[in-house]
Scaffold this motif. Structure first.
Motif, PDB file in Angstrom:
ATOM      1  N   ILE A  83      50.498 -13.875 -20.037  1.00 56.16           N
ATOM      2  CA  ILE A  83      49.497 -12.940 -19.560  1.00 56.16           C
ATOM      3  C   ILE A  83      48.140 -13.608 -19.697  1.00 56.16           C
ATOM      4  N   LYS A  84      47.379 -13.651 -18.582  1.00 49.45           N
ATOM      5  CA  LYS A  84      46.048 -14.241 -18.632  1.00 49.45           C
ATOM      6  C   LYS A  84      45.098 -13.267 -19.296  1.00 49.45           C
ATOM      7  N   THR A  85      44.352 -13.773 -20.216  1.00 49.98           N
ATOM      8  CA  THR A  85      43.359 -12.947 -20.892  1.00 49.98           C
ATOM      9  C   THR A  85      41.989 -13.548 -20.672  1.00 49.98           C
ATOM     10  N   ARG A  86      40.982 -12.824 -21.068  1.00 52.49           N
ATOM     11  CA  ARG A  86      39.618 -13.309 -20.902  1.00 52.49           C
ATOM     12  C   ARG A  86      39.389 -14.598 -21.683  1.00 52.49           C
ATOM     13  N   LYS A  87      40.134 -14.817 -22.757  1.00 48.21           N
ATOM     14  CA  LYS A  87      39.922 -15.995 -23.585  1.00 48.21           C
ATOM     15  C   LYS A  87      40.332 -17.273 -22.871  1.00 48.21           C
ATOM     16  N   GLU A  88      41.132 -17.151 -21.794  1.00 45.41           N
ATOM     17  CA  GLU A  88      41.541 -18.332 -21.059  1.00 45.41           C
ATOM     18  C   GLU A  88      40.451 -18.821 -20.108  1.00 45.41           C
ATOM     19  N   HIS A  89      39.413 -18.025 -19.882  1.00 46.44           N
ATOM     20  CA  HIS A  89      38.332 -18.398 -18.986  1.00 46.44           C
ATOM     21  C   HIS A  89      36.967 -18.305 -19.679  1.00 46.44           C
ATOM     22  N   PRO A  90      36.822 -18.917 -20.857  1.00 46.16           N
ATOM     23  CA  PRO A  90      35.530 -18.782 -21.548  1.00 46.16           C
ATOM     24  C   PRO A  90      34.396 -19.486 -20.812  1.00 46.16           C
ATOM     25  N   LYS A  91      34.702 -20.563 -20.093  1.00 46.30           N
ATOM     26  CA  LYS A  91      33.646 -21.278 -19.382  1.00 46.30           C
ATOM     27  C   LYS A  91      33.070 -20.417 -18.269  1.00 46.30           C
ATOM     28  N   MET A  92      33.946 -19.721 -17.549  1.00 48.39           N
ATOM     29  CA  MET A  92      33.453 -18.866 -16.466  1.00 48.39           C
ATOM     30  C   MET A  92      32.635 -17.716 -17.030  1.00 48.39           C
ATOM     31  N   GLU A  93      33.113 -17.122 -18.100  1.00 45.34           N
ATOM     32  CA  GLU A  93      32.351 -16.021 -18.705  1.00 45.34           C
ATOM     33  C   GLU A  93      30.988 -16.503 -19.185  1.00 45.34           C
ATOM     34  N   ASN A  94      30.935 -17.703 -19.743  1.00 47.90           N
ATOM     35  CA  ASN A  94      29.647 -18.249 -20.183  1.00 47.90           C
ATOM     36  C   ASN A  94      28.725 -18.525 -18.997  1.00 47.90           C
ATOM     37  N   LYS A  95      29.290 -18.982 -17.873  1.00 50.95           N
ATOM     38  CA  LYS A  95      28.479 -19.206 -16.674  1.00 50.95           C
ATOM     39  C   LYS A  95      27.907 -17.883 -16.163  1.00 50.95           C
ATOM     40  N   ILE A  96      28.742 -16.854 -16.181  1.00 48.24           N
ATOM     41  CA  ILE A  96      28.293 -15.537 -15.716  1.00 48.24           C
ATOM     42  C   ILE A  96      27.180 -15.013 -16.621  1.00 48.24           C
ATOM     43  N   LYS A  97      27.378 -15.119 -17.927  1.00 46.47           N
ATOM     44  CA  LYS A  97      26.348 -14.655 -18.866  1.00 46.47           C
ATOM     45  C   LYS A  97      25.052 -15.423 -18.679  1.00 46.47           C
ATOM     46  N   SER A  98      25.144 -16.735 -18.509  1.00 44.24           N
ATOM     47  CA  SER A  98      23.971 -17.560 -18.309  1.00 44.24           C
ATOM     48  C   SER A  98      23.226 -17.144 -17.038  1.00 44.24           C
ATOM     49  N   LEU A  99      23.973 -16.894 -15.978  1.00 49.23           N
ATOM     50  CA  LEU A  99      23.366 -16.484 -14.718  1.00 49.23           C
ATOM     51  C   LEU A  99      22.675 -15.130 -14.846  1.00 49.23           C
ATOM     52  N   VAL A 100      23.340 -14.180 -15.468  1.00 50.40           N
ATOM     53  CA  VAL A 100      22.767 -12.840 -15.624  1.00 50.40           C
ATOM     54  C   VAL A 100      21.511 -12.904 -16.508  1.00 50.40           C
ATOM     55  N   LEU A 101      21.528 -13.753 -17.504  1.00 47.95           N
ATOM     56  CA  LEU A 101      20.335 -13.930 -18.345  1.00 47.95           C
ATOM     57  C   LEU A 101      19.180 -14.572 -17.571  1.00 47.95           C
ATOM     58  N   LYS A 102      19.498 -15.560 -16.728  1.00 44.21           N
ATOM     59  CA  LYS A 102      18.458 -16.229 -15.944  1.00 44.21           C
ATOM     60  C   LYS A 102      17.769 -15.261 -14.986  1.00 44.21           C
ATOM     61  N   VAL A 103      18.520 -14.308 -14.498  1.00 49.83           N
ATOM     62  CA  VAL A 103      17.956 -13.313 -13.585  1.00 49.83           C
ATOM     63  C   VAL A 103      17.009 -12.395 -14.341  1.00 49.83           C
ATOM     64  N   GLY A 104      17.222 -12.248 -15.636  1.00 49.70           N
ATOM     65  CA  GLY A 104      16.316 -11.442 -16.444  1.00 49.70           C
ATOM     66  C   GLY A 104      16.904 -10.156 -16.973  1.00 49.70           C
ATOM     67  N   ILE A 105      18.218 -10.029 -16.950  1.00 52.81           N
ATOM     68  CA  ILE A 105      18.860  -8.836 -17.506  1.00 52.81           C
ATOM     69  C   ILE A 105      18.807  -8.948 -19.029  1.00 52.81           C
ATOM     70  N   ASP A 106      18.331  -7.906 -19.688  1.00 57.82           N
ATOM     71  CA  ASP A 106      18.223  -7.871 -21.142  1.00 57.82           C
ATOM     72  C   ASP A 106      19.615  -7.708 -21.762  1.00 57.82           C
ATOM     73  N   PRO A 107      20.054  -8.645 -22.606  1.00 57.81           N
ATOM     74  CA  PRO A 107      21.393  -8.545 -23.203  1.00 57.81           C
ATOM     75  C   PRO A 107      21.553  -7.382 -24.176  1.00 57.81           C
ATOM     76  N   ALA A 108      20.459  -6.741 -24.550  1.00 55.47           N
ATOM     77  CA  ALA A 108      20.556  -5.590 -25.448  1.00 55.47           C
ATOM     78  C   ALA A 108      20.970  -4.316 -24.703  1.00 55.47           C
ATOM     79  N   LEU A 109      20.923  -4.358 -23.376  1.00 57.29           N
ATOM     80  CA  LEU A 109      21.299  -3.189 -22.589  1.00 57.29           C
ATOM     81  C   LEU A 109      22.814  -3.132 -22.380  1.00 57.29           C
ATOM     82  N   LYS A 110      23.356  -1.935 -22.370  1.00 58.12           N
ATOM     83  CA  LYS A 110      24.791  -1.779 -22.091  1.00 58.12           C
ATOM     84  C   LYS A 110      25.129  -2.304 -20.707  1.00 58.12           C
ATOM     85  N   GLY A 111      24.203  -2.120 -19.780  1.00 60.11           N
ATOM     86  CA  GLY A 111      24.426  -2.580 -18.419  1.00 60.11           C
ATOM     87  C   GLY A 111      24.669  -4.073 -18.323  1.00 60.11           C
TER      88      GLY A 111
END
Length: 161
Positions: free
Chosen positions: A43-71
Motif C-alpha cells: 500500500i502506497k503511503t505518503r511516506k513513500e513520496h516525501p520529496k514530492m510533499e517537500n516540493k509542494i510545501k516549498s512551493l506553497v511557502l514561496k507563494v506566501g501561504i502562512d504555515p500556521a493556517l489550517k488552510g
C-alpha cells in the motif's frame, strides 16, 4: 447435502457428492492464507513520496501561504491529491474537499473556507506570489479561487519536475 458439526476447535463442513467428500477449510487455514495474501499487498503511503510533499510545501511557502493556517495543510494535501490524480481538479466540491476533510477529520465546508482564507491572505500579504507561479489572470475578487490556485500549483510542479 450439507453436514455441519460444531466443536470448540474446528467447524467441520463436508460437501458430499456421489463419489467424493470435500472437507471445508478450517478457520486457522483461512486465516493463514489471508495473512499470506495480506503480506504480498503493498500500500502506497505518503511516506513513500516525501520529496514530492517537500516540493509542494516549498512551493506553497514561496507563494506566501502562512504555515500556521489550517488552510496551509489542506492546500498541501489538495495539491498532492490533484498531482497524483488530475480528475480531482474537475470536481473540487464533490471529491477533493471531502477527501481532504476525511483525512483531517473535519467537514468539506471548513476545508473550503480555510483554503480560501489562506489563498486570500496570501494575495493580500504577497501580491506578487501568484505571478511567481506564472499565473496571469483576472483578480476581480482580489485573489485566485481555490481551484485556480491548486491547478496552477499542480501545473507548476509538473513543468518543473
Amino acid at each position: 447435502m450439507n453436514n455441519v458439526e460444531t466443536s470448540s476447535t474446528r467447524v467441520d463442513m463436508c460437501l458430499k457428492t456421489e463419489k467424493n467428500t470435500y472437507p471445508a477449510p478450517t478457520v486457522d487455514t483461512l486465516m493463514k492464507n489471508h495473512t499470506k495474501v495480506a503480506k504480498n499487498i503493498t500500500i502506497k503511503t505518503r511516506k513513500e513520496h516525501p520529496k514530492m510533499e517537500n516540493k509542494i510545501k516549498s512551493l506553497v511557502l514561496k507563494v506566501g501561504i502562512d504555515p500556521a493556517l489550517k488552510g496551509y495543510d489542506y492546500l498541501v494535501e489538495a495539491v498532492r491529491l490533484c498531482y497524483e490524480d488530475k480528475s480531482y481538479i474537475h470536481s473540487i466540491t464533490k471529491t477533493l474537499y471531502p477527501s481532504v476533510a476525511k483525512k483531517f477529520n473535519t467537514t468539506p465546508s471548513r476545508v473550503e473556507r480555510a483554503m480560501r482564507h489562506a489563498v486570500s491572505s496570501s494575495s493580500a500579504n504577497n501580491p506578487d506570489g501568484f505571478e511567481f507561479l506564472g499565473f496571469v489572470g483576472s483578480y476581480e475578487r482580489g485573489s485566485l479561487t481555490n481551484s485556480q490556485f491548486i491547478a496552477t500549483c499542480v501545473e507548476y510542479l509538473k513543468i518543473h519536475e
